[in-house]
Motif scaffolding. Structure first.
Motif, short mmCIF file in Angstrom:
data_model
loop_
_atom_site.label_atom_id
_atom_site.label_comp_id
_atom_site.label_asym_id
_atom_site.label_seq_id
_atom_site.Cartn_x
_atom_site.Cartn_y
_atom_site.Cartn_z
N ALA A 91 -14.70 43.50 8.08
CA ALA A 91 -14.69 42.20 7.41
C ALA A 91 -15.30 41.13 8.32
CB ALA A 91 -13.27 41.81 7.03
N LYS A 92 -16.09 40.24 7.74
CA LYS A 92 -16.79 39.21 8.49
C LYS A 92 -16.03 37.88 8.45
CE LYS A 92 -20.07 42.11 9.36
NZ LYS A 92 -20.14 42.71 10.73
N GLU A 93 -16.38 37.01 9.38
CA GLU A 93 -15.80 35.67 9.44
C GLU A 93 -15.97 34.96 8.10
OE1 GLU A 93 -13.92 32.35 11.10
OE2 GLU A 93 -14.26 34.27 12.11
N GLY A 94 -14.88 34.41 7.58
CA GLY A 94 -14.92 33.66 6.34
C GLY A 94 -14.76 34.49 5.09
N ALA A 95 -14.68 35.82 5.22
CA ALA A 95 -14.46 36.66 4.04
C ALA A 95 -13.10 36.34 3.44
CB ALA A 95 -14.56 38.13 4.40
N ARG A 96 -13.00 36.49 2.14
CA ARG A 96 -11.76 36.17 1.43
C ARG A 96 -11.07 37.46 1.01
NH1 ARG A 96 -8.70 31.77 1.81
NH2 ARG A 96 -7.43 31.45 -0.05
N VAL A 97 -9.77 37.58 1.35
CA VAL A 97 -9.00 38.77 1.02
C VAL A 97 -7.97 38.43 -0.04
CG1 VAL A 97 -7.45 40.56 1.87
CG2 VAL A 97 -9.28 39.72 3.33
N LYS A 98 -7.92 39.24 -1.09
CA LYS A 98 -6.84 39.15 -2.07
C LYS A 98 -6.02 40.42 -1.93
CE LYS A 98 -5.68 38.66 -6.97
NZ LYS A 98 -6.19 38.49 -8.35
#
Length: 301
Positions: A91-98
């Motif tokens: 996962a990269k910086e700023g990715a959004r996880v639900k």
């Protein structure tokens, strides 16, 4: 391309001590649900604006968190406050996880909860998921992580925030949780089921029971106001037996006070009913001997 993701059970360690990109998940739910396992799944959406368009024409790329069961085998009733980690190495910086969390009670789905958070690459981010009964739609609420700190990393330990890590340890049926680790049940670390350890009071207890509670002999610890110590497995007041009804243990002696005898009177250090001619009174005051009679209001007439 799907991200390489993993879910791992976690001891109750400080979230800030872990390395790599990950989520430190703390659960909340009603203990009456009697959950035995969590089914963990979710999605990670790349927050970049310049990525290749997906099948739906959008700019963001999404990958899934494969469904995993924690623990792998149900062995005990889980407690609100259980924690675990979701590793997000790609996962990269700023990715959004639900994150989607399903609470299982045996084979049945009992509760569901969702929450969202923004990834900080190379760091572990706290996320709290509240599970509600499956018959009711879970309240995802407002994502609790807010905007991540965009400052330049200074090489120090990332801020763990107000994480409740340290309260529970998973897979710790016969011990308790101290400093992030499951430790054996002893007098100095009393508890079972992975709960926070309790140090038993050496004055009021002499053992930690198999149930993880501090005890005096075969009974509970000596916590009542009518005793002040555990001696040879018995609750006592000083060197005497436990005080009787209407008495309080003070300085190793049983005494009658207004607080201990509110509905009667004190005859020395004995609490009397206060409704006799020879011992009349109320509110823990000294009993009086009436010349004629003691009224129903426990006053002399």
């Amino acid at each position: 391309m799907a991200a390489v993701l993993a879910v791992v059970a976690s001891a109750c360690q400080d979230a800030a001590t872990a390395s790599g990109t990950a989520l430190y998940v703390t659960t909340e739910f009603d203990p009456l649900l009697q959950l035995t396992q969590f089914k963990v799944s979710g999605t990670v959406t790349d927050g970049s604006e310049g990525g290749d368009a997906g099948a739906d024409g959008g700019a963001n790329k999404a990958s899934s968190i494969p469904a995993s069961l924690l623990p792998e085998t149900a062995g005990r009733i889980l407690q609100s406050g259980e924690t675990f980690r979701v590793l997000l190495p790609d996962a990269k910086e700023g990715a959004r996880v639900k994150l989607v969390l399903e609470g299982m009670s045996g084979p049945e789905l009992a509760a569901v909860g969702t929450a969202e958070v923004t990834v900080r690459e190379g760091y572990e981010v706290d996320i709290r998921v509240r599970l509600e009964p499956a018959s009711e739609p879970p309240d995802a609420g407002t994502p609790d992580a807010g905007t991540p700190d965009s400052g330049t990393p200074d090489g120090g330990t990332p801020d763990a925030g107000s994480s409740d890590a340290g309260t529970f340890c998973m897979d710790c049926p016969d011990g308790c949780c101290r400093g992030g680790f499951c430790v054996p049940r002893t007098f100095q670390s009393c508890g079972v089921g992975g709960v926070d350890c309790t140090v038993c009071d050496g004055v009021r207890a002499n053992a930690c029971s198999a149930l993880g509670t501090c005890t005096c002999g075969n009974g509970p610890a000596c916590t009542g106001s009518n005793v002040d110590r555990c001696s040879n497995g018995q609750c006592r007041c000083g060197n005497n037996n436990a005080c009787g009804a209407g008495q309080v243990c003070m300085d190793g002696q049983c005494r009658c006070t207004p607080e201990s005898c509110p509905n009667g009177c004190c005859d020395g250090n004995v609490c009397r009913a206060g409704n006799e001619q020879s011992r009349c009174g109320l509110g823990g005051q000294a009993c009086e001997q009436c010349r004629r009679e003691c009224t129903s209001q426990r006053t002399c007439k």
